[in-house]
Design a protein around this motif. Structure first.
Motif, short mmCIF file in Angstrom:
data_model
loop_
_atom_site.label_atom_id
_atom_site.label_comp_id
_atom_site.label_asym_id
_atom_site.label_seq_id
_atom_site.Cartn_x
_atom_site.Cartn_y
_atom_site.Cartn_z
N ALA A 74 0.51 6.71 -7.04
CA ALA A 74 -0.92 7.03 -7.16
C ALA A 74 -1.26 7.72 -8.47
O ALA A 74 -2.29 7.44 -9.08
N SER A 117 -7.04 8.01 -2.97
CA SER A 117 -6.19 8.83 -3.84
C SER A 117 -6.94 9.24 -5.11
O SER A 117 -6.76 10.35 -5.62
N ARG A 168 0.65 4.11 -2.92
CA ARG A 168 0.46 5.54 -2.64
C ARG A 168 1.50 6.37 -3.39
O ARG A 168 1.19 7.43 -3.92
N GLN A 222 0.82 -1.21 0.00
CA GLN A 222 0.00 0.00 0.00
C GLN A 222 0.86 1.27 0.00
O GLN A 222 0.45 2.31 -0.54
N ASN A 223 2.07 1.18 0.58
CA ASN A 223 2.97 2.34 0.55
C ASN A 223 3.45 2.63 -0.87
O ASN A 223 3.51 3.80 -1.29
N THR A 239 -6.28 2.91 -0.16
CA THR A 239 -5.29 3.76 -0.84
C THR A 239 -5.76 4.12 -2.24
O THR A 239 -5.71 5.28 -2.66
#
Length: 611
Positions: A554, A587, A551, A547-548, A583
């Motif tokens: 994005a 976003s 992001r 998920q990092n 996420t």
């Protein structure tokens, strides 16, 4: 209507067995109120059978992407027939218990679709339906316990037992649903069929009689992690020959191969000793003498109790609360009986979770602790759960299904399998039954496997032209790998982003060279449509997850959503799935103010497989 009095039909749609277990518990609950209860899978029923019972209880799980379970598809097709008049089920009185997982976008859709269609055909509820969630604090088990208690009270009040009768007490054991008594009474003592023992503790070889199964041979078992690594992940290759008349296994991304594991002789002997079944364990029995047998019992005939234990009885599973209830009837130690009954009560649900679920205690270990329990051998099929097949996503696709030797009559099917071994608060390490079984299989071992087609496909030429955003952790990479290779068999595939997460690049980066060859950034074709992003959480002081990276990328991901992108997320972590979904959605919402932005998210293809 007189013929319908006190008759309840309980129908289940189950993929992993949870709905079936609950349906059978409901059958026992109704028996205690003197209902004549019939428990069947949905596909065994037709619409006329719904009219032959006073009440109907549906228990149904949602599988895949809001799909009906495989054993309910035939019934569902019957229910959807356009020629059915709107009020044809007006006599039907029903309730429904749905099992779902709220990490999926289409939470409990199978139950919702079923209820909507029943209402369209005129059916009415006699008790409020319920949607259970795997993410509840008490899980499905706690939700069902509460709902079933209210259902019992409702049935007792609205449909009281015949005059002069009181409900059968929980202290009284019900007659068995399936009894081995007829088979044992006709068992052969002259020529017993004895499973031979060897110095090596391995399950008996040979395939099981799986209906509609495929013959398979283990051709490859390649370790994908270093020998020094704590986790053993294997790429298993199975050779599957064509059936008669040239019928080939047609595998697509999202399809599963089902493996049916077996138990080990040493464990079987321990159970036989604990239950004092030595005198009958190796007598040949004829199961055809039994008036009824469990639907999913895949047993050879004739057989022995030892053989049933080796190949069919799942005594290494975590016991359900209903199993503790069954044990209590055969406990001769009052303290044992009292403790076992505590595990069955709602107010002691936390103690049950601590003792069984969280510690992953097996039925065999529980019986070894409560030694006063001696379950009669004729109750074997009634008390113990059956071994269910384990579904594994096929890890290859497209041209990769061809056999390495070029034999057109054999295909090579690959599975990416983590051999489960872990520790809990118990001293003995935990090991999955199927993992232990697969580890024991020698190369060229023969077995019979099942095959399940994906219910919501995201492959094919048209889908291949759409962008793909694939998120995977660990062995969740298997169906993603299959999908990527399948897309590459079509002309002009759309752009593909692969976000892969695991612990360490040096130990857990499955198919690293393969991704390099397929992606431009990895040194592959400059026209490659695949871009790979990785998140190895343990390779730096601050943990980095999928998920990092999502992001961070994005802007690229957001640009693919208006192009009708396919999002695929696979792995063993619900937290990861929730975080990735949050996420992507958040976003995209923040990236613009167009009025149709929310509609685009609602229509998003979000294909998820989390376990």
């Amino acid at each position: 209507m007189a013929s319908l009095r006190r008759s309840i039909l309980i129908l289940y749609g189950s993929e992993t067995g949870n709905s079936q277990d609950i349906a059978e518990e409901l059958g026992s609950l109704c028996q205690r109120l003197y209902f004549k209860s019939h428990v069947e899978e949905l596909d065994a029923a037709d619409l006329n059978s719904l009219l032959q019972h006073q009440l109907i209880i549906f228990v149904i799980s949602t599988t895949g992407q809001g799909d009906m379970p495989h054993n309910s598809l035939l019934f569902w097709r019957k229910l959807l027939r356009k020629k059915l008049p709107p009020g044809c089920l007006s006599q039907v009185q029903y309730t429904c218990f749905g099992l779902g997982d709220s990490t999926y976008l289409k939470f409990n859709w199978a139950a919702r679709k079923l209820i909507r269609r029943l209402e369209q055909l005129g059916a009415n509820t006699f008790f409020d339906s319920f949607e259970a969630d795997e993410r509840f604090d008490d899980g499905i088990e706690g939700a069902f316990s509460s709902w079933a208690g209210k259902l019992y009270d409702h049935l007792l009040e609205e449909y009281p037992p015949p005059a002069g009768r009181i409900p059968i007490s929980d202290d009284s054991i019900l007659p068995p649903r399936w009894s081995l008594s007829p088979a044992l009474s006709r068992s052969s003592t002259d020529s017993p069929k004895i499973i031979s023992h060897s110095d090596i503790d391995v399950p008996p070889p040979g395939p099981l009689p799986i209906p509609d199964g495929w013959e398979a041979t283990l051709a490859e078992s390649k370790r994908m992690t270093p020998l020094s690594h704590w986790q053993d992940v294997r790429l298993l290759g199975f050779d599957v020959p064509s059936r008669a008349a040239g019928q080939k296994l047609a595998c697509n991304p999202g399809d599963c191969l089902t493996i049916y594991p077996k138990n080990f002789p040493e464990d079987v002997q321990k159970l036989i000793t604990l239950m004092s079944w030595e005198s009958v364990a190796d007598q040949q029995i004829d199961l055809s003498a039994c008036p009824s047998l469990p639907r999913n019992l895949h047993a050879s005939q004739p057989c022995t109790i030892r053989q049933l234990l080796l190949e069919n009885i799942d005594f290494n599973s975590i016991p359900r609360r209903s199993f503790f209830k069954s044990m209590s009837y055969f406990a001769t130690d009052p303290n044992h009986k009292e403790r076992l009954l505590e595990f069955t009560k709602t107010e002691f649900l936390d103690e049950y979770f601590d003792y069984a679920t969280r510690s992953r205690r097996t039925i065999l270990e529980v019986l070894d602790e409560f030694t006063s329990v001696k379950i009669p051998p004729e109750r074997l099929l009634d008390v113990f759960p059956l071994i269910r097949g384990r579904d594994f996503s096929i890890a290859n696709g497209g041209a990769l299904l061809a056999h390495p030797t070029g034999d057109e009559n054999i295909i090579r099917v690959e599975l990416l399998v983590a051999l489960v071994r872990y520790r809990t608060i118990l001293r003995k390490p935990r090991q999955g039954l199927c993992s232990r079984y697969l580890t024991s299989l020698p190369i060229n071992a023969s077995l019979r496997v099942g095959y399940k087609q994906v219910l919501t496909p995201i492959h094919g030429a048209r889908n291949a032209q759409r962008p793909l955003v694939a998120m995977a952790t660990g062995t969740g990479l298997a169906p993603v790998r299959c999908l990527i290779h399948e897309r590459l068999t079509h002309p002009n595939p759309g752009p593909m982003l692969l976000f892969f997460g695991n612990r360490n690049r040096s130990k857990d980066f499955f198919f690293e060279k393969e991704w390099d060859n397929l992606s431009k950034d990895g040194g592959g074709d400059e026209n490659a449509t695949l871009t790979v992003f990785t998140a190895f959480s343990r390779d730096q002081p601050d943990k980095v997850y999928v998920q990092n990276i999502l992001r961070r990328e994005a802007e690229t991901v957001n640009g693919l959503i208006p192009r009708n992108a396919i999002f695929s997320i696979c792995g063993g972590s619900t937290k990861m799935a929730d975080a990735c979904k949050e996420t992507v959605f958040d976003s995209f919402r923040r990236s613009g103010e167009e009025p149709d932005r929310e509609k685009q998210l609602e229509s998003l293809t979000w294909w998820q497989e989390i376990w």
